[in-house]
Design an enzyme around this catalytic site. Structure first.
Site, PDB file in Angstrom:
ATOM      1  N   LYS A 100      -7.125   8.693  12.007  1.00 54.20           N
ATOM      2  CA  LYS A 100      -5.883   8.915  12.758  1.00 54.20           C
ATOM      3  C   LYS A 100      -4.672   8.591  11.904  1.00 54.20           C
ATOM      4  O   LYS A 100      -4.732   7.764  10.981  1.00 54.20           O
ATOM      5  CB  LYS A 100      -5.891   8.120  14.057  1.00 54.20           C
ATOM      6  CG  LYS A 100      -5.304   6.735  13.930  1.00 54.20           C
ATOM      7  CD  LYS A 100      -4.407   6.416  15.115  1.00 54.20           C
ATOM      8  CE  LYS A 100      -3.457   5.298  14.782  1.00 54.20           C
ATOM      9  NZ  LYS A 100      -2.719   4.787  15.901  1.00 54.20           N
ATOM     10  N   TYR A 148       2.874   0.233  15.519  1.00 53.45           N
ATOM     11  CA  TYR A 148       1.469  -0.142  15.665  1.00 53.45           C
ATOM     12  C   TYR A 148       0.932  -0.743  14.374  1.00 53.45           C
ATOM     13  O   TYR A 148       1.098  -0.162  13.339  1.00 53.45           O
ATOM     14  CB  TYR A 148       0.628   1.089  16.051  1.00 53.45           C
ATOM     15  CG  TYR A 148      -0.503   0.739  16.945  1.00 53.45           C
ATOM     16  CD1 TYR A 148      -1.769   0.548  16.412  1.00 53.45           C
ATOM     17  CD2 TYR A 148      -0.320   0.535  18.288  1.00 53.45           C
ATOM     18  CE1 TYR A 148      -2.820   0.210  17.224  1.00 53.45           C
ATOM     19  CE2 TYR A 148      -1.368   0.196  19.105  1.00 53.45           C
ATOM     20  CZ  TYR A 148      -2.621   0.033  18.572  1.00 53.45           C
ATOM     21  OH  TYR A 148      -3.654  -0.311  19.377  1.00 53.45           O
ATOM     22  N   SER A 168      -7.321   7.653  24.297  1.00 53.85           N
ATOM     23  CA  SER A 168      -7.521   6.948  23.031  1.00 53.85           C
ATOM     24  C   SER A 168      -6.554   5.771  23.105  1.00 53.85           C
ATOM     25  O   SER A 168      -5.541   5.749  22.422  1.00 53.85           O
ATOM     26  CB  SER A 168      -7.203   7.863  21.843  1.00 53.85           C
ATOM     27  OG  SER A 168      -7.277   7.111  20.643  1.00 53.85           O
ATOM     28  N   ASP A 193      -7.318  -0.304  16.205  1.00 57.46           N
ATOM     29  CA  ASP A 193      -6.868  -0.156  14.812  1.00 57.46           C
ATOM     30  C   ASP A 193      -5.547  -0.865  14.558  1.00 57.46           C
ATOM     31  O   ASP A 193      -4.779  -0.454  13.670  1.00 57.46           O
ATOM     32  CB  ASP A 193      -6.713   1.331  14.491  1.00 57.46           C
ATOM     33  CG  ASP A 193      -5.705   2.030  15.398  1.00 57.46           C
ATOM     34  OD1 ASP A 193      -5.680   1.707  16.599  1.00 57.46           O
ATOM     35  OD2 ASP A 193      -4.957   2.888  14.915  1.00 57.46           O
ATOM     36  N   GLU A 242       3.551  10.807  18.148  1.00 62.86           N
ATOM     37  CA  GLU A 242       3.933  10.018  19.334  1.00 62.86           C
ATOM     38  C   GLU A 242       5.435  10.094  19.576  1.00 62.86           C
ATOM     39  O   GLU A 242       6.237   9.784  18.695  1.00 62.86           O
ATOM     40  CB  GLU A 242       3.529   8.546  19.164  1.00 62.86           C
ATOM     41  CG  GLU A 242       4.084   7.698  20.318  1.00 62.86           C
ATOM     42  CD  GLU A 242       3.573   6.269  20.390  1.00 62.86           C
ATOM     43  OE1 GLU A 242       2.836   5.833  19.494  1.00 62.86           O
ATOM     44  OE2 GLU A 242       3.915   5.587  21.385  1.00 62.86           O
ATOM     45  N   GLU A 298      -1.463  12.812  15.579  1.00 67.02           N
ATOM     46  CA  GLU A 298      -0.791  11.969  16.588  1.00 67.02           C
ATOM     47  C   GLU A 298       0.731  11.971  16.409  1.00 67.02           C
ATOM     48  O   GLU A 298       1.287  11.157  15.673  1.00 67.02           O
ATOM     49  CB  GLU A 298      -1.319  10.525  16.495  1.00 67.02           C
ATOM     50  CG  GLU A 298      -0.671   9.602  17.516  1.00 67.02           C
ATOM     51  CD  GLU A 298      -1.212   8.166  17.488  1.00 67.02           C
ATOM     52  OE1 GLU A 298      -2.121   7.874  16.700  1.00 67.02           O
ATOM     53  OE2 GLU A 298      -0.698   7.353  18.271  1.00 67.02           O
ATOM     54  N   LYS A 350      -3.604  13.713  19.561  1.00 67.14           N
ATOM     55  CA  LYS A 350      -3.329  12.473  20.304  1.00 67.14           C
ATOM     56  C   LYS A 350      -1.838  12.430  20.653  1.00 67.14           C
ATOM     57  O   LYS A 350      -1.026  11.912  19.877  1.00 67.14           O
ATOM     58  CB  LYS A 350      -3.730  11.262  19.459  1.00 67.14           C
ATOM     59  CG  LYS A 350      -3.445   9.923  20.135  1.00 67.14           C
ATOM     60  CD  LYS A 350      -4.265   8.806  19.512  1.00 67.14           C
ATOM     61  CE  LYS A 350      -3.875   7.438  20.011  1.00 67.14           C
ATOM     62  NZ  LYS A 350      -4.811   6.384  19.651  1.00 67.14           N
TER      63      LYS A 350
HETATM   64  P1  13P Z   1      -1.571   2.487  22.540  1.00 62.57           P
HETATM   65  O1  13P Z   1      -2.575   3.076  23.471  1.00 62.57           O
HETATM   66  O2  13P Z   1      -1.480   1.005  22.624  1.00 62.57           O
HETATM   67  O3  13P Z   1      -0.234   3.190  22.653  1.00 62.57           O
HETATM   68  O4  13P Z   1      -2.083   2.751  21.079  1.00 62.57           O
HETATM   69  C1  13P Z   1      -2.517   3.992  20.728  1.00 62.57           C
HETATM   70  C2  13P Z   1      -2.668   4.114  19.282  1.00 62.57           C
HETATM   71  O5  13P Z   1      -2.062   4.950  18.663  1.00 62.57           O
HETATM   72  C3  13P Z   1      -3.620   3.268  18.586  1.00 62.57           C
HETATM   73  O6  13P Z   1      -4.395   4.050  17.740  1.00 62.57           O
END
Ligand code: 13P
Length: 388
Positions: free
Chosen positions: A168, A388, A326, A56, A213, A211, A253
Site C-alpha cells: 500500500k 499515518y 481496510s 502498518d 486519501e 490509496e 483504497k
Molecule cells: P485508518 O483506517 O486508521 O484511516 O487507516 C487506514 C490506513 O491507511 C492504514 O493503512
C-alpha cells in the site's frame, strides 16, 4: 513496428514497410511474469465477507497509540502488540489480508515462527506499506506528495522474498474550496505517483493498493466531497492506465464520502454516506478492479462499520466490485484500549478485535445489525490533518 533488414528502422516509406526480414518487437507488460498471481491475490483479498486489518502504523504513529495507554514505544512492545493481533484465534473468518510496517514484516512470534508464516497458515495474505510519508509539494499552498519511489524496485523484490504479496501507498489530499484544493497540481502529482508505485509493485509480484486519501478536515458538504472524490479517483485511474497497470491485479483504497469535519449541516446518515460514496466510485472506478477497500479515516469504529453496511445495501447504483474494509483505527481502537500493554488483558483484547472484525465482515455482506462493542465503539477517532 517493423525493422529494416540492417536493423535500422526504415523511415523511408510511409504506410507498409518494405523489409525482407520483418522483426516484430513487443514491449512485454511489466506485470507479465506475475499476471496470474496478481489477479489471484487481489481476488483472494477481496473475498466476500472479509477485509483487511491495517496494522502498518509507522514507528512514530504506533508511539502515539502507545502513549494513550502509557506504554513505552520499543521494539518488544511493538512486536508483542502485533503478535496479539495476528494470533487472534478465528480472525481469518473475517480478515483476508494484513498490512504491516517494514519492521513487522521481518519479525517472528515468541515461538520463533515468522508473522508471515503464522498468517499464511490462516489463509491471510501479508501486505506491506511501501511509501515513505508525505513531503510538501512545491508551488502549492500547504499540499503534499508522497515519497518513496527511489529504490522501490529493490525493496519490493525484498518484500516479496519475505512473503509479502500486496502493498500500500498512501497519498493525502485535502479539501479547501476557498483555496481551490485539492489543486490540479496536487491531484495530478499524487495520481502519477500512485501509478508509478503501482506498476513497480506489479513488476515484482505485489498487488498494489492505490490509496488516494481525501482527509475529513474542512467545512465542505457531502456533495462537494462526492464530486472531489470522483475527480481524484478518475485522475488516479487515468494515470494508472497510462502507466499500464493491470487493473485486475490491483485494489483501490479510498475514503468514504463524508461531509467535512466542521460542515455546518453536521454528519450525514449511513444511507447518505453510502449513496454519495457508491455514486462517486461508480463514476470513477473501472469495473475490472476486483475490490475497493475503504480506509476508516477517523470515523469511530461503529460509524465505519455502519457506513460499510449501508454501502453494501445501497440499491440503484452500479457497484461491480467487492466493497470492503481496510481499517486501521476503526479495527484496533477497542482492542488496544482493552490490552493496555498488559499480558493479563491479552485474551480480552483479542476478543475485542475479533468482535470488531466480525462486525465488519458482516457489514461487507450487508448483514450488520449494529451494536458491536457497545458505547466504547462510538468514540470519535478523528485527528485533524492525520498522518499515518
Ligand atoms: P485508518 O483506517 O486508521 O484511516 O487507516 C487506514 C490506513 O491507511 C492504514 O493503512
Amino acid at each position: 513496428f517493423f525493422q529494416a533488414e540492417d536493423g535500422i528502422r526504415d523511415t523511408s516509406v510511409t504506410g507498409v514497410q518494405t523489409c525482407a526480414l520483418p522483426i516484430c518487437l513487443f514491449i512485454m507488460p511489466h506485470w507479465s511474469k506475475f499476471a496470474d498471481e496478481l489477479v489471484a491475490t487481489a481476488k483472494k483479498i477481496a473475498t466476500p465477507g472479509k477485509g483487511i486489518l491495517a496494522a502498518d502504523e509507522s514507528t512514530g504513529t504506533i508511539g502515539k497509540r502507545f502513549d494513550a495507554i502509557k506504554l513505552d514505544n520499543n521494539e518488544v512492545n511493538r512486536k508483542n502488540y502485533r503478535e496479539l493481533l495476528f494470533t487472534t484465534e478465528g480472525i481469518e473468518e473475517s480478515i483476508s489480508g494484513v498490512i504491516m510496517y517494514e519492521e513487522t514484516l521481518f519479525q517472528s512470534s515468541e515461538s520463533g515462527e515468522s508473522f508471515v508464516s503464522i498468517l499464511q497458515k490462516k489463509g491471510i495474505v501479508t501486505g506491506i506499506k511501501v511509501d515513505k510519508g508525505v513531503a510538501p509539494l512545491p508551488s502549492t499552498d500547504g499540499e503534499g506528495f508522497t515519497q518513496g519511489l527511489d529504490g522501490l524496485h529493490d525493496r519490493c523484490a525484498k518484500y516479496y522474498a519475505q512473503g509479502a504479496r500486496f502493498a500500500k501507498w498512501r497519498s493525502v489530499l485535502q479539501i479547501n474550496l476557498k483555496k481551490n484544493q485539492p489543486s490540479p497540481l496536487a491531484i495530478r502529482e499524487n495520481a502519477w505517483n500512485l501509478a508509478r508505485y503501482a506498476t513497480i509493485c506489479q513488476a515484482n509480484g505485489l498487488v498494489p493498493i492505490v490509496e488516494p486519501e481525501i482527509l475529513m478536515d474542512g467545512d465542505h458538504d457531502l456533495e462537494a466531497n462526492m464530486e472531489i472524490t470522483a475527480k481524484v479517483v478518475q485522475a488516479c485511474y487515468d494515470a494508472c492506465i497510462a502507466c499500464g497497470m493491470l487493473l485486475e491485479g490491483s485494489l483501490l483504497k479510498p475514503n468514504m464520502c463524508l461531509p467535512g469535519s466542521t460542515c455546518a449541516s453536521g454528519p450525514a446518515s449511513p444511507e447518505q454516506v453510502a449513496a454519495a460514496t457508491v455514486r462517486a466510485l461508480s463514476r470513477s472506478v473501472p469495473a475490472a478492479v476486483p475490490g475497493v477497500v475503504f480506509l476508516s479515516g477517523g470515523q469511530s469504529e461503529e460509524e465505519a462499520t455502519l457506513n460499510l453496511n449501508a454501502i453494501n445495501t445501497v440499491e440503484g447504483i452500479p457497484k461491480p466490485w467487492v466493497l470492503t474494509f481496510s481499517y486501521g483505527r476503526a479495527l484496533q481502537q477497542s482492542c488496544i484500549k482493552t490490552w493496555e500493554g498488559k499480558a493479563e488483558n491479552k485474551a480480552a483484547a483479542q476478543k475485542a478485535l475479533l468482535e470488531r472484525a466480525g462486525a465488519n465482515g458482516a457489514a461487507q455482506l450487508g448483514k450488520y445489525a449494529g451494536g458491536a462493542g457497545g458505547d466504547a465503539a462510538k468514540a470519535s477517532l478523528y485527528v485533524a490533518n492525520y498522518s499515518y
